[in-house]
Write an enzyme that holds these catalytic residues in place. Structure first.
Site, PDB file in Angstrom:
ATOM      1  N   ASN A  11     114.866  71.297  54.927  1.00  0.00           N
ATOM      2  CA  ASN A  11     115.662  70.333  55.691  1.00  0.00           C
ATOM      3  C   ASN A  11     117.114  70.473  55.251  1.00  0.00           C
ATOM      4  O   ASN A  11     117.459  70.099  54.132  1.00  0.00           O
ATOM      5  CB  ASN A  11     115.124  68.922  55.389  1.00  0.00           C
ATOM      6  CG  ASN A  11     116.008  67.830  55.964  1.00  0.00           C
ATOM      7  OD1 ASN A  11     116.857  68.090  56.824  1.00  0.00           O
ATOM      8  ND2 ASN A  11     115.813  66.606  55.495  1.00  0.00           N
ATOM      9  N   TRP A  12     117.935  71.020  56.149  1.00  0.00           N
ATOM     10  CA  TRP A  12     119.325  71.295  55.764  1.00  0.00           C
ATOM     11  C   TRP A  12     120.228  70.072  55.919  1.00  0.00           C
ATOM     12  O   TRP A  12     121.421  70.143  55.640  1.00  0.00           O
ATOM     13  CB  TRP A  12     119.867  72.477  56.574  1.00  0.00           C
ATOM     14  CG  TRP A  12     119.247  73.796  56.167  1.00  0.00           C
ATOM     15  CD1 TRP A  12     118.311  73.986  55.184  1.00  0.00           C
ATOM     16  CD2 TRP A  12     119.531  75.089  56.705  1.00  0.00           C
ATOM     17  NE1 TRP A  12     117.994  75.319  55.087  1.00  0.00           N
ATOM     18  CE2 TRP A  12     118.718  76.025  56.014  1.00  0.00           C
ATOM     19  CE3 TRP A  12     120.379  75.556  57.713  1.00  0.00           C
ATOM     20  CZ2 TRP A  12     118.746  77.392  56.302  1.00  0.00           C
ATOM     21  CZ3 TRP A  12     120.400  76.913  58.000  1.00  0.00           C
ATOM     22  CH2 TRP A  12     119.595  77.821  57.300  1.00  0.00           C
ATOM     23  N   LYS A  13     119.688  68.995  56.416  1.00  0.00           N
ATOM     24  CA  LYS A  13     120.446  67.737  56.568  1.00  0.00           C
ATOM     25  C   LYS A  13     121.804  68.013  57.238  1.00  0.00           C
ATOM     26  O   LYS A  13     121.894  68.871  58.101  1.00  0.00           O
ATOM     27  CB  LYS A  13     120.623  67.069  55.207  1.00  0.00           C
ATOM     28  CG  LYS A  13     119.305  66.968  54.436  1.00  0.00           C
ATOM     29  CD  LYS A  13     119.387  66.052  53.267  1.00  0.00           C
ATOM     30  CE  LYS A  13     118.091  66.137  52.481  1.00  0.00           C
ATOM     31  NZ  LYS A  13     117.926  65.052  51.536  1.00  0.00           N
ATOM     32  N   HIS A  97     112.301  60.729  58.622  1.00  0.00           N
ATOM     33  CA  HIS A  97     112.822  61.003  57.270  1.00  0.00           C
ATOM     34  C   HIS A  97     113.404  59.717  56.693  1.00  0.00           C
ATOM     35  O   HIS A  97     113.996  58.910  57.423  1.00  0.00           O
ATOM     36  CB  HIS A  97     113.889  62.094  57.347  1.00  0.00           C
ATOM     37  CG  HIS A  97     114.282  62.622  56.008  1.00  0.00           C
ATOM     38  ND1 HIS A  97     115.161  61.946  55.189  1.00  0.00           N
ATOM     39  CD2 HIS A  97     113.892  63.722  55.325  1.00  0.00           C
ATOM     40  CE1 HIS A  97     115.306  62.631  54.068  1.00  0.00           C
ATOM     41  NE2 HIS A  97     114.539  63.714  54.119  1.00  0.00           N
ATOM     42  N   GLU A  99     115.993  59.108  55.121  1.00  0.00           N
ATOM     43  CA  GLU A  99     117.430  58.897  55.369  1.00  0.00           C
ATOM     44  C   GLU A  99     117.652  58.327  56.768  1.00  0.00           C
ATOM     45  O   GLU A  99     118.573  57.537  56.984  1.00  0.00           O
ATOM     46  CB  GLU A  99     118.194  60.217  55.163  1.00  0.00           C
ATOM     47  CG  GLU A  99     118.294  60.555  53.677  1.00  0.00           C
ATOM     48  CD  GLU A  99     118.409  62.039  53.368  1.00  0.00           C
ATOM     49  OE1 GLU A  99     118.685  62.837  54.284  1.00  0.00           O
ATOM     50  OE2 GLU A  99     118.198  62.400  52.188  1.00  0.00           O
ATOM     51  N   GLU A 169     107.073  61.774  51.023  1.00  0.00           N
ATOM     52  CA  GLU A 169     108.349  61.899  50.328  1.00  0.00           C
ATOM     53  C   GLU A 169     108.696  60.573  49.667  1.00  0.00           C
ATOM     54  O   GLU A 169     109.269  59.685  50.315  1.00  0.00           O
ATOM     55  CB  GLU A 169     109.449  62.264  51.325  1.00  0.00           C
ATOM     56  CG  GLU A 169     109.238  63.592  52.007  1.00  0.00           C
ATOM     57  CD  GLU A 169     110.562  64.228  52.383  1.00  0.00           C
ATOM     58  OE1 GLU A 169     110.822  65.324  51.906  1.00  0.00           O
ATOM     59  OE2 GLU A 169     111.341  63.603  53.115  1.00  0.00           O
ATOM     60  N   GLY A 175     116.510  63.955  46.508  1.00  0.00           N
ATOM     61  CA  GLY A 175     117.885  64.247  46.111  1.00  0.00           C
ATOM     62  C   GLY A 175     118.281  63.644  44.779  1.00  0.00           C
ATOM     63  O   GLY A 175     119.465  63.581  44.449  1.00  0.00           O
ATOM     64  N   SER A 215     112.914  66.571  45.509  1.00  0.00           N
ATOM     65  CA  SER A 215     113.412  67.404  44.411  1.00  0.00           C
ATOM     66  C   SER A 215     112.484  68.569  44.065  1.00  0.00           C
ATOM     67  O   SER A 215     112.284  68.883  42.885  1.00  0.00           O
ATOM     68  CB  SER A 215     113.700  66.530  43.185  1.00  0.00           C
ATOM     69  OG  SER A 215     114.678  65.558  43.507  1.00  0.00           O
ATOM     70  N   GLY A 236     114.808  69.670  50.501  1.00  0.00           N
ATOM     71  CA  GLY A 236     116.174  69.399  50.934  1.00  0.00           C
ATOM     72  C   GLY A 236     117.138  70.338  50.214  1.00  0.00           C
ATOM     73  O   GLY A 236     117.281  71.506  50.572  1.00  0.00           O
TER      74      GLY A 236
HETATM   75  C1  PEP Z   1     114.344  65.932  51.796  1.00  0.00           C
HETATM   76  O1  PEP Z   1     115.451  65.834  52.273  1.00  0.00           O
HETATM   77  O2  PEP Z   1     113.354  65.813  52.527  1.00  0.00           O
HETATM   78  C2  PEP Z   1     114.203  66.179  50.363  1.00  0.00           C
HETATM   79  C3  PEP Z   1     113.018  66.163  49.838  1.00  0.00           C
HETATM   80  O3  PEP Z   1     115.366  66.405  49.648  1.00  0.00           O
HETATM   81  P1  PEP Z   1     115.476  67.011  48.151  1.00  0.00           P
HETATM   82  O4  PEP Z   1     114.564  68.216  48.094  1.00  0.00           O
HETATM   83  O5  PEP Z   1     116.892  67.365  47.986  1.00  0.00           O
HETATM   84  O6  PEP Z   1     115.006  65.947  47.213  1.00  0.00           O
END
Ligand code: PEP
Length: 253
Positions: A11-13, A97, A99, A169, A175, A215, A236
């Protein structure tokens, strides 16, 4: 022994211009060209989808979007329809998600509509669920997940569920550098699989892929993937770098 094909998604956000997206996607496609035993998906920003599609066409890299709107078309400024995603080459979409839930008012109800819209258009949803740190500390993890699944997937049939992917998640692990331990993640994944069995039956529970996200890095993916109910990862930060992401995808080596 798990017979579900691992699925690892990036997921490049809200990172990367069109040129940067194409460059990373091309690098990744070259790095994973020999990978056949893992499904690899990237979700660049909307603006780069069509160009990334051209860049990865014919490779083993699959294309997904980070969001979708449920209407076919209309006066919905700023939204992207299922048909638009298909026309850009997307076959997957991340839905719900944390976010989006946290900053953009996404609810289990909108998640439900988005899943329906994706399925109706042949797009496979990657449905995200997870508890916050406060909810975990209050001992509410399983109640929250139960609600997110039951409301998010309300009205769907086993045939629908066959075309979904789930992503657990924990919000406190996204993050933050704090990964759930593999035992914590496994406990939740098993809970989710049992919940899916109650809702859609044994076959779907046995075949649905449940990803872990939060993470994930090259050095913790092996331990997570060793768990019987963890079928892949939603990544992410570490997916923004092709080399690092390939290190996650090649977790068996
Ligand atoms: C995500 O955005 O779904 C995610 C898990 O981010 P990260 O790997 O940076 O924790």
């Amino acid at each position: 022994m798990r017979n579900r094909k691992p699925f690892i998604a990036g997921n490049w956000k809200m990172y990367k211009t069109c040129a940067e997206s194409v460059e990373t996607a091309k690098k990744l496609a070259a790095l994973v060209s020999g990978v056949t035993d893992v499904d690899v998906m990237i979700a660049p920003p909307f603006t780069a989808l069509a160009q990334v599609y051209e860049a990865v066409k014919g490779s083993s890299v699959l294309l997904g979007a980070q969001n979708i709107f449920w209407k076919k078309e209309g006066a919905y400024t700023g939204e992207i329809s299922p048909g638009m995603l298909v026309s850009a080459g997307c076959r997957y979409v991340i839905i719900g998600h944390s976010e989006r839930r946290q900053y953009f008012g996404e609810t289990d109800n909108t998640v439900n509509k988005k899943i329906r819209a994706a399925l109706n258009n042949g797009i496979m949803p990657v449905v995200c669920i997870g508890e916050t740190e406060k909810e975990r500390e209050a001992g509410n993890t399983f109640n929250i997940l139960d609600k997110q699944i039951k409301m998010g997937l309300e009205g769907f049939s086993p045939d629908d569920a066959e075309h979904m992917i789930l992503a657990y998640e924990p919000v406190w692990a996204i993050g933050t550098g704090k990964t759930a331990t593999s035992a914590q993640a496994q406990e939740v994944h098993l809970f989710l699989r049992n919940l899916i069995e109650n809702l859609f039956g044994k076959d779907i529970a046995g075949s649905i892929r449940i990803l872990y996200g939060g993470s994930v890095k090259p050095d913790n993916i092996g331990e997570l993937m060793a768990m019987p109910d963890i079928d892949g990862a939603l990544v992410g930060g570490a997916s923004l770098d092709a080399q690092k992401f390939a290190g996650i995808i090649n977790f068996k080596k």
